[in-house]
Design a protein around this motif. Structure first.
Motif, PDB file in Angstrom:
ATOM      1  N   LYS A  77       0.824  -1.213   0.000  1.00  0.00           N
ATOM      2  CA  LYS A  77       0.000   0.000   0.000  1.00  0.00           C
ATOM      3  C   LYS A  77       0.857   1.262   0.000  1.00  0.00           C
ATOM      4  O   LYS A  77       0.473   2.280  -0.577  1.00  0.00           O
ATOM      5  N   LYS A  78       2.015   1.182   0.633  1.00  0.00           N
ATOM      6  CA  LYS A  78       2.951   2.308   0.588  1.00  0.00           C
ATOM      7  C   LYS A  78       3.415   2.539  -0.847  1.00  0.00           C
ATOM      8  O   LYS A  78       3.506   3.678  -1.324  1.00  0.00           O
ATOM      9  N   ALA A  79       3.661   1.426  -1.550  1.00  0.00           N
ATOM     10  CA  ALA A  79       4.059   1.529  -2.954  1.00  0.00           C
ATOM     11  C   ALA A  79       2.928   2.113  -3.798  1.00  0.00           C
ATOM     12  O   ALA A  79       3.146   2.993  -4.643  1.00  0.00           O
ATOM     13  N   ARG A  80       1.692   1.654  -3.565  1.00  0.00           N
ATOM     14  CA  ARG A  80       0.563   2.162  -4.321  1.00  0.00           C
ATOM     15  C   ARG A  80       0.329   3.640  -4.021  1.00  0.00           C
ATOM     16  O   ARG A  80      -0.024   4.427  -4.910  1.00  0.00           O
ATOM     17  N   GLU A  81       0.532   4.033  -2.771  1.00  0.00           N
ATOM     18  CA  GLU A  81       0.373   5.432  -2.381  1.00  0.00           C
ATOM     19  C   GLU A  81       1.334   6.327  -3.155  1.00  0.00           C
ATOM     20  O   GLU A  81       1.022   7.485  -3.457  1.00  0.00           O
ATOM     21  N   ARG A  87       2.415   0.390  -9.541  1.00  0.00           N
ATOM     22  CA  ARG A  87       1.385  -0.638  -9.755  1.00  0.00           C
ATOM     23  C   ARG A  87       1.998  -2.034  -9.656  1.00  0.00           C
ATOM     24  O   ARG A  87       1.747  -2.752  -8.722  1.00  0.00           O
ATOM     25  N   ASN A  88       2.798  -2.458 -10.639  1.00  0.00           N
ATOM     26  CA  ASN A  88       3.388  -3.795 -10.608  1.00  0.00           C
ATOM     27  C   ASN A  88       4.870  -3.684 -10.236  1.00  0.00           C
ATOM     28  O   ASN A  88       5.560  -2.775 -10.701  1.00  0.00           O
ATOM     29  N   TYR A  89       5.359  -4.660  -9.448  1.00  0.00           N
ATOM     30  CA  TYR A  89       6.693  -4.482  -8.876  1.00  0.00           C
ATOM     31  C   TYR A  89       7.530  -5.744  -8.956  1.00  0.00           C
ATOM     32  O   TYR A  89       7.027  -6.856  -8.809  1.00  0.00           O
ATOM     33  N   SER A  90       8.826  -5.540  -9.090  1.00  0.00           N
ATOM     34  CA  SER A  90       9.779  -6.621  -8.932  1.00  0.00           C
ATOM     35  C   SER A  90      10.091  -6.759  -7.450  1.00  0.00           C
ATOM     36  O   SER A  90       9.713  -5.926  -6.633  1.00  0.00           O
ATOM     37  N   ILE A  91      10.811  -7.813  -7.094  1.00  0.00           N
ATOM     38  CA  ILE A  91      11.161  -8.004  -5.693  1.00  0.00           C
ATOM     39  C   ILE A  91      12.082  -6.891  -5.212  1.00  0.00           C
ATOM     40  O   ILE A  91      12.041  -6.484  -4.047  1.00  0.00           O
ATOM     41  N   SER A  92      12.909  -6.361  -6.100  1.00  0.00           N
ATOM     42  CA  SER A  92      13.797  -5.261  -5.705  1.00  0.00           C
ATOM     43  C   SER A  92      12.987  -4.009  -5.366  1.00  0.00           C
ATOM     44  O   SER A  92      13.333  -3.265  -4.439  1.00  0.00           O
ATOM     45  N   HIS A 126      10.486  -0.267  -1.123  1.00  0.00           N
ATOM     46  CA  HIS A 126       9.354   0.266  -0.361  1.00  0.00           C
ATOM     47  C   HIS A 126       9.346  -0.255   1.073  1.00  0.00           C
ATOM     48  O   HIS A 126       8.848   0.411   1.976  1.00  0.00           O
ATOM     49  N   LYS A 127       9.923  -1.441   1.284  1.00  0.00           N
ATOM     50  CA  LYS A 127      10.095  -1.943   2.644  1.00  0.00           C
ATOM     51  C   LYS A 127      11.022  -1.019   3.420  1.00  0.00           C
ATOM     52  O   LYS A 127      10.758  -0.677   4.583  1.00  0.00           O
ATOM     53  N   ALA A 128      12.099  -0.591   2.769  1.00  0.00           N
ATOM     54  CA  ALA A 128      13.026   0.349   3.405  1.00  0.00           C
ATOM     55  C   ALA A 128      12.344   1.683   3.679  1.00  0.00           C
ATOM     56  O   ALA A 128      12.630   2.354   4.680  1.00  0.00           O
ATOM     57  N   SER A 129      11.407   2.073   2.806  1.00  0.00           N
ATOM     58  CA  SER A 129      10.673   3.322   2.993  1.00  0.00           C
ATOM     59  C   SER A 129       9.804   3.266   4.247  1.00  0.00           C
ATOM     60  O   SER A 129       9.723   4.233   5.013  1.00  0.00           O
ATOM     61  N   VAL A 130       9.145   2.102   4.478  1.00  0.00           N
ATOM     62  CA  VAL A 130       8.325   1.937   5.682  1.00  0.00           C
ATOM     63  C   VAL A 130       9.210   1.939   6.922  1.00  0.00           C
ATOM     64  O   VAL A 130       8.867   2.537   7.955  1.00  0.00           O
TER      65      VAL A 130
END
Length: 663
Positions: A577-581, A585-590, A595-599
């Motif tokens: 949801k952080k990525a969608r915000e 839309r579609n993402y690779s694992i990288s 976005h995990k680091a962003s959270v």
């Protein structure tokens, strides 16, 4: 050939055998806290701490085994090194809904007849009359015959009281129970059900409800079309059971007085007279926001589901997560009550005494649940502990007085002292009083909670003595029985979902899962085959998949364990949801790692912020995952700055069906 754990229960007592790799040994002496283990083959002995043996069992390094394995070891027969079977079979989880319904109905009748004082259920005219009375009371049109009840009771008795013996073996009959009804008919049915929910006290009759659906359809369609769109009576009843609790259905069909009699089947005067007879379950919103220090990600608001022994008031086990009042948290608390506690884990380090509180019990008392969730709890209770589920009468705290008393003392003596606690304080100024920090490390929370529970609560003197003393007195001469097959318990506590096989095998929540076994299954059944999976929402590193050929379960790991290890569903959804915000839309694992680091950065910046916010949120404890039919109400909650920011991300809407984001 592979050798798994014995498919029964065991106790840590003299004579019990275990296997580790190719070595089989038995317990020969008990001098707490030490046990003496002797090799069956060489007769060599060594001492081991009881808690170390428990830790090895909980880690899956030891398997309790029966006499046949001991005999093989004495003969010098070799064993394969791997301790777990390739395919895990589970009696109930592989059955069709029809098989489960038949089994549960037979158990219900046997249980009620036993309550009436029947020791033998051999068919007699008097037994037939009592079955007829129960049939009228339950509203069953097709109750089991007396001969069926008798033969089932004999099977259960022959198998040592194992209630799973009541379930028939016709799991492969019929389809998967998926709805094939036209959407127009389904929408009309949902509108009629909603009218029933909005009309307080309106009677529920499935035939009449079906007539109402037809009246809805005839408004916008010709009569012949309306007849074709009309759902069958089984679909009408199935959809109604999804929306109403079993208590509500009974109350609205035969009246509140009759429903109260039926559902108050666990009266205060029928108190347990010894430990492990009755365990009461209830949940608690701790009002503490948790953070996982290992990953740097938020846990969410911490909720605890507890199981408390009614006779001794000892807390047997807990489920601690961000999950409020749902089937998963109830099942995990249930399993934690049955299994021994692994005191080698760091969160138990400040607990002074040993924790002997565990074991298979007889009756589990829960809050009233939605019909389908009630069935799942009943099935899993039998699978985990061979226990019967009883339902507390709604809005009657005395039905679960032991667990209610425990939560009252937790509130009064522990929670209000924790950092970040947002409890019974009505203004922002009062919340700010005494707040040492804005949020709390989940490890420190668990450590504080376990230390208070087992050092203070269990040793506190009360009118009849302390909970520990009551347990020790009640268990004199007894050893608690423990399920031998940990894998079966693990599977029974997981959530179920269905997905279709793809060229990349399984995509679940945008995560890829692959194994050689799964590849073989895809080649056999094709890339569009629908399979059932089970997963732990607290750890997405691996899932279980049901084999389409023999309905067994096998483990499938994530392709990206560096991302999924220790990752909860809440955290993964938050990252997405952080990525969608941020417009993706579609993402690779990288990209997910980014976005995990962003959270994590958001947590670092806001975790010590003294700001407090008021935010309207859905009251999840009221309407999610089946413990009430009341729709989630909007309530105003005072929360920390970090929790408010996380709640804002949670509110981001995700699209279903986008490639790579399959639910």
């Amino acid at each position: 050939m592979q050798w798994a754990a014995m498919d029964s229960n065991f106790t840590f007592e003299i004579g019990q055998c275990f296997r580790r790799g190719a070595t089989v040994f038995r317990i020969t002496e008990e001098k707490m806290p030490f046990l003496t283990l002797q090799s069956v083959e060489t007769n060599q002995s060594k001492n081991i701490r009881y808690q170390e043996l428990v830790s090895q069992f909980m880690a899956g390094e030891l398997l309790p085994v029966g006499a046949e394995i001991e005999i093989r070891a004495l003969r010098g027969d070799g064993f394969l090194e791997d301790d777990q079977p390739v395919a895990l079979h589970n009696v109930l989880l592989g059955m069709s809904d029809a098989a489960k319904a038949v089994g549960l109905k037979k158990i219900k009748y046997i249980t009620e007849l036993r309550k009436l004082g029947y020791e033998s259920l051999r068919p007699t005219p008097i037994l037939e009359m009592d079955i007829a009375r129960l049939r009228a009371r339950f509203g069953d049109g097709d109750s089991p015959k007396a001969s069926t009840i008798y033969s089932t009771a004999l099977k259960i008795e022959k198998n040592g009281g194992d209630l799973r013996s009541a379930f028939p073996n016709f799991s492969d009959k019929g389809g998967r129970g998926q709805s094939r009804i036209d959407n127009r008919g389904l929408e009309a049915l949902h509108r009629c059900i909603q009218k029933l929910k909005d009309t307080k006290g309106a009677r529920i009759n499935y035939s009449r409800l079906r007539e109402d659906v037809f009246s809805e359809l005839i408004i916008n369609n010709k009569s012949d079309i309306a007849i074709n769109l009309l759902p069958g009576i089984s679909t009408v009843s199935r959809q109604a059971k999804k929306e109403f609790t079993a208590y509500e259905l009974r109350s609205r069909s035969v009246g509140k007085k009759a429903a109260n009699i039926e559902f108050r089947n666990h009266r205060p005067r029928d108190r347990a007279i010894r430990p492990l007879e009755v365990v009461e379950f209830d949940d608690k919103d701790t009002r503490v926001f948790g953070i996982d220090e290992r990953s740097g990600l938020p846990i969410g608001r911490i909720h605890i589901t507890a199981g408390v022994d009614q006779n001794t008031t000892v807390p047997l086990g807990f489920s601690i997560s961000n999950q409020p009042r749902n089937t998963w948290s109830a099942l995990n608390a249930f399993a934690n009550c049955v299994l021994p506690k692994d005191l080698s884990r760091a969160e138990w380090s400040d607990v002074i005494d040993d924790i002997p509180y565990m074991g298979i019990f007889g009756i589990a008392v829960f809050d009233n649940a939605l019909y389908n969730h009630a069935k799942l709890l009943e099935e899993s209770a039998i699978e985990i502990s061979n226990a019967v589920v009883a339902w507390a009468k709604p809005y009657t705290p005395t039905e679960k007085s032991a667990v209610e008393d425990f939560w009252g003392r937790v509130d009064q003596d522990l929670l209000h002292m924790l950092p970040g606690y947002l409890g019974r304080k009505n203004t922002k100024d009062r919340i700010q009083e005494g707040m040492a920090a804005a949020n709390m490390n989940i490890f420190e929370f668990k450590k504080s909670f376990f230390t208070w529970t087992y050092n203070e609560f269990c040793n506190r003197q009360r009118e009849r003595g302390s909970p520990r003393e009551l347990w020790q007195t009640g268990m004199q001469g007894f050893k608690p029985a423990i399920p031998a097959d940990l894998q079966r318990i693990r599977l029974a506590t997981m959530l179920r979902h269905e997905v279709r096989l793809r060229p990349e095998l399984i995509m679940f929540k945008g995560l890829n899962y692959q194994s050689e076994h799964l590849q073989v299954m895809r080649k056999k059944y094709g890339s569009n085959a629908q399979v059932c999976i089970r997963y732990n929402p607290n750890n997405l590193r691996e899932i279980f998949v049901q084999d389409l050929s023999d309905r067994s379960w096998f483990l499938v790991p994530s392709v990206h364990p560096e991302y999924t290890s220790g990752l909860s569903m809440f955290q993964h959804d938050l990252i997405r949801k952080k990525a969608r915000e941020e417009g993706a839309r579609n993402y690779s694992i990288s990209a997910l790692h980014t976005h995990k680091a962003s959270v994590k950065k958001l947590v670092e910046q806001a975790r010590f912020s003294p700001k407090l916010r008021e935010r309207k949120v859905a009251n999840r404890a009221l309407g999610e995952h089946g413990f009430s039919s009341v729709p989630p109400a909007m309530i105003t909650v005072v929360m920390t700055d970090l929790e408010a920011q996380i709640a804002q991300i949670e509110a981001v809407e995700m699209e279903d069906g986008v490639d790579g984001w399959e639910w």
